[in-house]
Motif scaffolding. Structure first.
Motif, mmCIF file in Angstrom:
data_model
loop_
_atom_site.group_PDB
_atom_site.id
_atom_site.type_symbol
_atom_site.label_atom_id
_atom_site.label_comp_id
_atom_site.label_asym_id
_atom_site.label_seq_id
_atom_site.Cartn_x
_atom_site.Cartn_y
_atom_site.Cartn_z
ATOM 1 N N ARG A 238 0.860 -1.221 -0.040
ATOM 2 C CA ARG A 238 0.264 -0.043 0.055
ATOM 3 C C ARG A 238 0.894 1.189 -0.073
ATOM 4 N N TYR A 241 2.183 1.737 -3.381
ATOM 5 C CA TYR A 241 1.164 2.165 -4.386
ATOM 6 C C TYR A 241 1.033 3.677 -4.303
ATOM 7 N N ASP A 242 1.101 4.213 -2.889
ATOM 8 C CA ASP A 242 0.957 5.677 -2.649
ATOM 9 C C ASP A 242 2.348 6.333 -3.523
ATOM 10 N N ILE A 302 -7.778 0.731 -3.417
ATOM 11 C CA ILE A 302 -6.554 1.329 -3.873
ATOM 12 C C ILE A 302 -5.847 0.995 -5.376
ATOM 13 N N GLU A 305 -7.852 3.316 -7.559
ATOM 14 C CA GLU A 305 -7.308 4.563 -7.418
ATOM 15 C C GLU A 305 -6.033 4.829 -8.465
#
Length: 893
Positions: A238, A241-242, A302, A305
């Motif tokens: 995660r 991903y950001d 996620i 996005e």
């Protein structure tokens, strides 16, 4: 203290190498002291860093070299501090300890955050800022760019590892994104210059490429994980991903505002030996995420996005348009991904939905916007032919129905705040706009036009659904033809929800005042009136969303008015049938429902039911007009208040430039004085010429019927700026009653609905409400109101003509004037003064257009025969032909 003074001495020539070494020696001493006294030195270090942050926070309030803040007895300005921090960041870019440089970058970033924060310190998006606020924010960006902050950030990004997020390179990338936010052209120009002229080895683009490649690896790893079944994204991934999404947004911010030079550089750098194609990597990321429908179905929020961020970056690379990027993307495998995204449900059958409905709609709308961006502004048909061949129009038609029903359901939700509903609907509308643009562009291709001729946006096999689809399309999507780059573009755009709340009254008023003779004049008038239109639409929209009753009245006001008028007709029919004159030998009916009800007026028993019916119809009649007045009041008055307050704010801005800006207009009293003197002199002359017989009714009419309204109008015109509370409220009340005809008319109707209970004849005046309802009658009324000034001059000409003929007629033919020429009376009633002859001619001669109704007939034996011929014939020509035809001409024109 000695350390600070020595630093000040060195700071003047900081760039010289030996001075840099001297600073290093001083800092080494400081480190040595900290090592010798570990606990004490650590405390000093922490206190020193806190003090630096406090200084930055204090000085951050200052934006100019001249605005100094005194800190610890030293005068510091933000501009000076920026220069020092830029020099420090340049000198220490390669330090092992990056803490201080990171603190510098964060200081710059927070400075920009503050520039786009509201009074509650909440950072706003550009869409939430007005034009002046956005211009001020861009001024802050450009000011930092001029001091070299952009260059420092680019150097840090280019020289630091892409694999570490919280190093100087990562923080500098955050700063660069904030500098580029909202498409600052000065910063973009600095970035372009850096890539082309400074960064010959393309280290900056290589840094971005390395970050994107990490994203490619991350997505491939994710696809392998969910190849057979869904597995939730772990915490470690995660964070990655950001980081990848941040990189995509950084690339997008480079091109924001459709910067063509940077759009091309993202794809290719022909000026350098190395050619880095960031666009190719982003397309690869899109394909990896969407190459198989099952991968989309096994996504969670996620992942979607990430998909949205990828689409946003690629869309930005094509819009503007950038023809090279458009062709590159369309010839890649990106279209396969798009065709998988649009029809995807983003969930496996019979499984719980893992992706929010809003996010599903958002990513599909972005996919459609992707296709529209590929077609934007192209003079050739290369992209059109590819899309016409590969994109199924039926798929897009189906999706348009999905969007319109989604918007309809969002608008119908009452458990959601209005702002949230608008946001959700707005995201979906972008998809409708894109679909409309795609349809317009692809229909230029014969093969597509033939295959899609029977299918149009909003079409559906379900009749009810089709009606909803078409209604949403009409209310949320607008289109306009734009002459651009030498040819006409047919462009669709999203309509704000409030557009459907522009009242017909405002439209009609605009059409009355606008000069339609040229396009330039029409546009000028529209720009002038646009703020009033926008204010009204927002006000009405806000009220409609906050009250179901208000929304119902707004959408059905015409029907409500028609029902109200039907009630008025029934009320008048009942009153007419029960009303008789006073000369009947036996009294019938009643003249006043109020007096008849309390016993003041005698009423026969057989009219008792009629009286009850009058009350039964009159009370709902009053209540109806009361509600309509309330509706108009809460609609119109806040708009008037806003306009007046805007004028006050505008005045405050004008005072800053010119302190002598007037708030009052003395010229407003010029004609008021003339009118007042005229009325006073008239009353004095009347008293002198009719001693002992004053006509107080006439005096009251002159004072209260002419001078009082005229005085109020002059007072309003005198108050150019309502700078006091009393003046402000006077302007609000005056403008509400006088400048809003629809509201003023209904205030009178409300009064008549009450007065009619006491005097039945006032009920008949309410029949004139048909003028407020019928546009045909309103057009007829305009034939009088528009040429009102000219008709007033003609009316004055009538009066002076009658005065002239009355005076000459009395002198020459006094015995000829009679009220009834056909009466068989030896001593007929005539006129024996100029005033009485004036009223006689005005009452009977002017309507007929001749003197035959006010004078005896004579023959050629009469000695005054020729004089009468000239007198009568000239009156007929002047009044009966010329003046009446002038009136007709003005009204018809």
């Amino acid at each position: 203290g000695r350390l600070a003074s020595e630093i000040d001495e060195i700071d003047e020539d900081f760039d010289e190498p030996h001075k840099g070494r001297k600073i290093g020696n001083i800092m080494d001493v400081g480190r040595g002291v900290g090592g010798a006294f570990k606990g004490f030195g650590g405390a000093i270090k922490d206190a020193f860093e806190d003090a630096i942050e406090d200084i930055i926070d204090i000085v951050n309030d200052s934006d100019s070299e001249e605005d100094f803040v005194e800190v610890f007895g030293v005068q510091i300005a933000w501009g000076q501090l920026v220069k020092r921090m830029v020099r420090y960041a340049k000198a220490h870019n390669f330090d092992v300890d990056e803490t201080s440089c990171i603190r510098v970058y964060n200081a710059f970033k927070n400075h920009l955050f503050k520039a786009r924060s509201d009074e509650n310190a909440e950072v706003r998006y550009a869409s939430d800022m007005d034009q002046e606020e956005l211009a001020e924010y861009r001024r802050h960006q450009s000011a930092l760019n001029e001091e070299g902050v952009t260059r420092v950030a680019l150097d840090a990004i280019s020289t630091h590892s892409s694999g570490v997020e919280d190093n100087s390179g990562g923080v500098a990338l955050d700063l660069l994104m904030e500098l580029l936010y909202s498409g600052n052209m000065d910063v973009q120009a600095a970035v372009h210059e850096y890539i082309v002229d400074v960064d010959k080895d393309a280290k900056f683009l290589k840094h971005l490429r390395a970050r994107l490649i990490l994203g490619v690896q991350l997505l491939k790893e994710r696809n392998e994980t969910v190849a057979y079944e869904f597995v939730q994204v772990p915490v470690r991934q995660r964070e990655e991903y950001d980081r990848v999404r941040k990189t995509l947004m950084a690339v997008q911010s480079l091109m924001e505002g459709h910067n063509l030079r940077l759009q091309n550089l993202v794809r290719s750098q022909p000026m350098h030996a190395a050619d880095i194609n960031l666009l190719k990597i982003m397309v690869e990321m899109l394909v990896i995420q969407s190459e198989e429908p099952i991968l989309l179905k096994r996504m969670e929020n996620i992942g979607v996005e990430m998909l949205v961020s990828t689409l946003d970056a690629i869309i930005e690379s094509m819009q503007g348009p950038c023809h090279g990027n458009q062709l590159f993307v369309v010839k890649s495998d990106a279209l396969v991904a798009i065709k998988n995204i649009i029809p995807s449900t983003f969930t496996e059958s019979n499984k719980e939905r893992r992706v929010d409905r809003r996010l599903r709609m958002k990513v599909k709308a972005k996919a459609v916007a992707f296709l529209a961006a590929a077609l934007e502004g192209r003079k050739d048909k290369d992209v059109h032919e590819v899309l016409a061949e590969q994109v199924e129009w039926h798929m897009l038609i189906t999706f348009s129905g999905v969007i319109t029903r989604y918007i309809h359901k969002v608008n119908a939700r009452t458990d959601m705040p209005e702002e949230k509903r608008q946001e959700l609907a707005g995201e979906a509308v972008e998809g409708l706009v894109a679909l409309q643009n795609i349809q317009t562009e692809l229909r230029l291709i014969p093969s597509f036009r033939d295959s899609a001729k029977d299918l149009d946006l909003g079409e559906s096999s379900d009749v009810k659904a089709q009606a909803t689809d078409k209604r949403v399309m009409r209310s949320r999507v607008g289109s306009v033809e734009v002459f651009w780059n030498g040819h006409i573009e047919y462009v669709s755009f999203p309509l704000p929800q409030e557009t459907e709340f522009l009242s017909s009254t405002s439209k009609q008023r605009f059409m009355e005042i606008v000069d339609l003779s040229t396009a330039e004049k029409r546009v000028k008038e529209l720009i002038k009136e646009a703020p009033h239109f926008i204010a009204e639409m927002k006000q009405v929209f806000s009220l409609a969303r906050s009250s179901k009753l208000y929304e119902f009245m707004h959408h059905n006001l015409t029907s409500i008015k028609m029902l109200q008028y039907a009630l008025v007709i029934l009320l008048n029919l009942n009153v007419i049938m029960a009303s008789y004159g006073q000369d009947l030998s036996e009294r019938h009916g009643y003249d006043s429902a109020a007096e008849a009800s309390v016993g003041t007026e005698d009423i026969r028993s057989r009219y008792r039911n009629s009286l009850y019916l009058t009350w039964a119809l009159g009370i709902p009649n009053f209540v109806g007009y009361f509600f309509i007045m309330g509706f108009l009041g809460i609609t119109e008055v806040p708009i008037i208040i806003r306009q007046i307050d805007d004028r006050i704010e505008h005045y405050k801005m004008e005072v800053l430039d010119d302190p002598d800006t007037p708030t009052r207009n003395p010229d407003a009293w010029t004609w008021w004085g003339v009118t007042l003197v005229f009325n006073i002199m008239f009353i004095v002359m009347h008293i002198f010429n009719y001693p002992g017989d004053p006509d107080f009714t006439l005096y009251y009419v002159l004072v209260f019927g002419i001078n009082l309204p005229w005085t109020l109008l002059c007072v309003r015109n005198y108050i150019a700026v309502p700078d006091t509370e009393r003046a402000r409220w006077f302007c609000i009340v005056f403008d509400s009653i006088v400048t809003k005809p629809f509201m003023r008319n209904h205030l009178l109707l409300l009064q008549f609905s009450v007065q009619g209970f006491f005097n039945s004849e006032f009920f008949t005046l309410m029949l004139l409400d048909v003028v407020n309802i019928s546009t045909t009658l309103q057009d007829i009324v305009k034939s009088v109101t528009k040429p009102a000034a000219q008709l007033g001059i003609v009316a004055y000409t009538f009066v002076i003509t009658v005065v002239i003929y009355a005076h000459f007629g009395l002198t020459l033919f006094e015995d000829s004037f009679v009220y009834d020429p056909d009466a068989d009376d030896d001593d007929p009633v005539g006129c024996h003064s100029v005033v009485s002859c004036f009223w006689l001619i005005l009452y009977q001669g002017v309507p007929a257009g001749s003197m035959e109704n006010v004078q005896d007939v004579i023959n050629n034996r009469d000695p005054d025969y020729l004089n009468r011929v000239v007198y009568d014939l000239s009156f007929f020509i002047l009044v009966g032909i010329l003046l009446f035809n002038v009136i007709t001409g003005l009204m018809v024109d």
